[in-house]
Design a protein around this motif. Structure first.
Motif, PDB file in Angstrom:
ATOM      1  N   ASP A   1       0.845  -1.184   0.000  1.00 44.88           N
ATOM      2  CA  ASP A   1       0.000   0.000   0.000  1.00 44.88           C
ATOM      3  C   ASP A   1       0.881   1.234   0.000  1.00 44.88           C
ATOM      4  O   ASP A   1       2.105   1.142  -0.084  1.00 44.88           O
ATOM      5  N   THR A   2       0.271   2.408   0.083  1.00 46.24           N
ATOM      6  CA  THR A   2       1.001   3.669   0.051  1.00 46.24           C
ATOM      7  C   THR A   2       1.117   4.307   1.431  1.00 46.24           C
ATOM      8  O   THR A   2       1.447   5.491   1.534  1.00 46.24           O
ATOM      9  N   LYS A   3       0.888   3.559   2.475  1.00 47.22           N
ATOM     10  CA  LYS A   3       1.041   4.065   3.830  1.00 47.22           C
ATOM     11  C   LYS A   3       2.517   4.170   4.207  1.00 47.22           C
ATOM     12  O   LYS A   3       3.367   3.486   3.648  1.00 47.22           O
ATOM     13  N   VAL A   4       2.806   5.032   5.180  1.00 50.58           N
ATOM     14  CA  VAL A   4       4.153   5.137   5.726  1.00 50.58           C
ATOM     15  C   VAL A   4       4.236   4.310   7.001  1.00 50.58           C
ATOM     16  O   VAL A   4       3.219   3.841   7.528  1.00 50.58           O
ATOM     17  N   CYS A   5       5.460   4.121   7.486  1.00 48.21           N
ATOM     18  CA  CYS A   5       5.642   3.425   8.750  1.00 48.21           C
ATOM     19  C   CYS A   5       4.844   4.120   9.845  1.00 48.21           C
ATOM     20  O   CYS A   5       4.936   5.334  10.020  1.00 48.21           O
ATOM     21  N   SER A   6       4.072   3.341  10.580  1.00 49.04           N
ATOM     22  CA  SER A   6       3.237   3.909  11.629  1.00 49.04           C
ATOM     23  C   SER A   6       2.831   2.813  12.602  1.00 49.04           C
ATOM     24  O   SER A   6       2.591   1.672  12.197  1.00 49.04           O
ATOM     25  N   VAL A   7       2.735   3.167  13.874  1.00 50.82           N
ATOM     26  CA  VAL A   7       2.247   2.214  14.866  1.00 50.82           C
ATOM     27  C   VAL A   7       0.789   1.862  14.615  1.00 50.82           C
ATOM     28  O   VAL A   7       0.306   0.837  15.105  1.00 50.82           O
ATOM     29  N   TYR A   8       0.096   2.669  13.855  1.00 53.63           N
ATOM     30  CA  TYR A   8      -1.288   2.382  13.505  1.00 53.63           C
ATOM     31  C   TYR A   8      -1.409   1.311  12.426  1.00 53.63           C
ATOM     32  O   TYR A   8      -2.495   0.753  12.226  1.00 53.63           O
ATOM     33  N   TYR A   9      -0.325   1.020  11.741  1.00 54.32           N
ATOM     34  CA  TYR A   9      -0.321   0.031  10.670  1.00 54.32           C
ATOM     35  C   TYR A   9       0.829  -0.941  10.897  1.00 54.32           C
ATOM     36  O   TYR A   9       1.865  -0.857  10.234  1.00 54.32           O
ATOM     37  N   PRO A  10       0.665  -1.860  11.824  1.00 50.44           N
ATOM     38  CA  PRO A  10       1.754  -2.793  12.146  1.00 50.44           C
ATOM     39  C   PRO A  10       2.177  -3.596  10.930  1.00 50.44           C
ATOM     40  O   PRO A  10       1.334  -4.229  10.278  1.00 50.44           O
ATOM     41  N   PRO A  11       3.456  -3.604  10.594  1.00 53.39           N
ATOM     42  CA  PRO A  11       3.908  -4.305   9.389  1.00 53.39           C
ATOM     43  C   PRO A  11       3.594  -5.786   9.363  1.00 53.39           C
ATOM     44  O   PRO A  11       3.468  -6.359   8.282  1.00 53.39           O
ATOM     45  N   ARG A  12       3.482  -6.413  10.516  1.00 51.66           N
ATOM     46  CA  ARG A  12       3.219  -7.845  10.571  1.00 51.66           C
ATOM     47  C   ARG A  12       1.734  -8.198  10.482  1.00 51.66           C
ATOM     48  O   ARG A  12       1.394  -9.386  10.442  1.00 51.66           O
ATOM     49  N   LEU A  13       0.883  -7.216  10.438  1.00 49.66           N
ATOM     50  CA  LEU A  13      -0.563  -7.449  10.481  1.00 49.66           C
ATOM     51  C   LEU A  13      -1.142  -7.477   9.075  1.00 49.66           C
ATOM     52  O   LEU A  13      -1.163  -6.452   8.385  1.00 49.66           O
ATOM     53  N   PRO A  14      -1.637  -8.634   8.630  1.00 53.47           N
ATOM     54  CA  PRO A  14      -2.181  -8.707   7.265  1.00 53.47           C
ATOM     55  C   PRO A  14      -3.284  -7.689   6.986  1.00 53.47           C
ATOM     56  O   PRO A  14      -3.338  -7.128   5.885  1.00 53.47           O
ATOM     57  N   ALA A  15      -4.145  -7.444   7.962  1.00 50.43           N
ATOM     58  CA  ALA A  15      -5.274  -6.555   7.753  1.00 50.43           C
ATOM     59  C   ALA A  15      -4.866  -5.104   7.569  1.00 50.43           C
ATOM     60  O   ALA A  15      -5.694  -4.280   7.170  1.00 50.43           O
ATOM     61  N   SER A  16      -3.613  -4.758   7.846  1.00 47.91           N
ATOM     62  CA  SER A  16      -3.158  -3.383   7.680  1.00 47.91           C
ATOM     63  C   SER A  16      -2.860  -3.023   6.227  1.00 47.91           C
ATOM     64  O   SER A  16      -2.731  -1.842   5.917  1.00 47.91           O
ATOM     65  N   TYR A  17      -2.769  -4.006   5.337  1.00 49.56           N
ATOM     66  CA  TYR A  17      -2.409  -3.762   3.940  1.00 49.56           C
ATOM     67  C   TYR A  17      -3.638  -3.616   3.053  1.00 49.56           C
ATOM     68  O   TYR A  17      -4.636  -4.332   3.218  1.00 49.56           O
TER      69      TYR A  17
END
Length: 129
Positions: free
Chosen positions: A100-116
């Motif tokens: 996705d086009t999100k930046v690094c953020s604690v709101y979007y944990p890199p290990r969480l599939p649902a964050s993409y």
């Protein structure tokens, strides 16, 4: 709306190498991740990369792949490729890319599939013993 395409999968021997690519025509992303799934098991996190607001890249890896699988990058380009070295039979799975086009953020944990936001359909990697 946006579907990613994984390429580069196939058959390798133990100790061999493969390089997987994640792409969507005419698009680039600030976050990429790779997950894998074996029949009968849940989808497993493998690796991820994200770009911070300062432009730095950060990578994340499952313990089982550290030192063997990586997402290469530089300050100018992040393609989300998964470089797979020293392959083991345990690496055999269907590999899925996410981005996705999100930046690094604690709101979007890199290990969480649902964050993409975007996903590919998967590519088979088989490592023979």
């Amino acid at each position: 709306q946006v579907q990613l395409t994984e390429t580069g999968g196939g058959l390798a021997q133990t100790g061999g190498s493969l390089r997987l690519s994640c792409s969507a025509s005419g698009r680039t992303f600030s976050r990429y991740a790779w997950f894998r799934q074996t029949p009968g098991k849940d989808r497993e996190f493998v690796a991820a990369i994200c770009q911070s607001t300062s432009g730095m890249y950060y990578t994340y890896y499952a313990d089982s792949v550290k030192g063997r699988l990586s997402i290469p990058s530089d300050n100018a380009k992040n393609t989300g490729d998964l470089q797979m070295n020293s392959l083991e039979p345990e690496d055999t799975a269907v590999y899925y890319c996410a981005a996705d086009t999100k930046v690094c953020s604690v709101y979007y944990p890199p290990r969480l599939p649902a964050s993409y936001d975007y996903w590919g359909l998967g590519t088979q990697v088989t490592v023979s013993s």
